[in-house]
Design a protein around this motif. Structure first.
Motif, short mmCIF file in Angstrom:
data_model
loop_
_atom_site.label_atom_id
_atom_site.label_comp_id
_atom_site.label_asym_id
_atom_site.label_seq_id
_atom_site.Cartn_x
_atom_site.Cartn_y
_atom_site.Cartn_z
N PRO A 78 -5.54 47.35 18.99
CA PRO A 78 -4.40 47.50 19.89
C PRO A 78 -3.09 47.50 19.10
N VAL A 108 -3.15 52.79 26.47
CA VAL A 108 -4.10 51.88 27.10
C VAL A 108 -3.55 51.42 28.44
N ARG A 119 -3.90 52.21 21.58
CA ARG A 119 -5.04 51.93 20.73
C ARG A 119 -5.02 52.93 19.58
#
Length: 81
Positions: free
Chosen positions: A40, A78, A13
């Protein structure tokens, strides 16, 4: 960590885009194409021997970035894609 340091095919991210000294317009250009905090991002491919442009997916778009541009993008991990 910065985008040029990440592993291939892992999801990250964007946390911040840094402006290089003497080139604040580069930050704006990267933000204009989608490198915004919270987006993202994943590196799909790196250049030969880790040099040269890398293929990066941010959101639903795919771009080629120079390593110097990728160094300006701060990310956090992430999960694995």
């Amino acid at each position: 960590m910065n985008l040029d340091q990440v592993e291939l095919h892992h999801l990250y991210r964007v946390t911040k885009v840094h402006a290089p000294q003497g080139g604040p317009h580069m930050k704006g250009q990267l933000e204009d194409i989608g490198f915004l905090p919270g987006e993202p991002v994943a590196v799909l491919r790196k250049g030969l021997l880790g040099k040269g442009p890398m293929m990066v997916r941010v959101g639903a778009s795919t771009f080629a970035l120079r390593p110097s541009e990728a160094r300006m993008i701060e990310v956090e991990a992430v999960r694995h894609v």
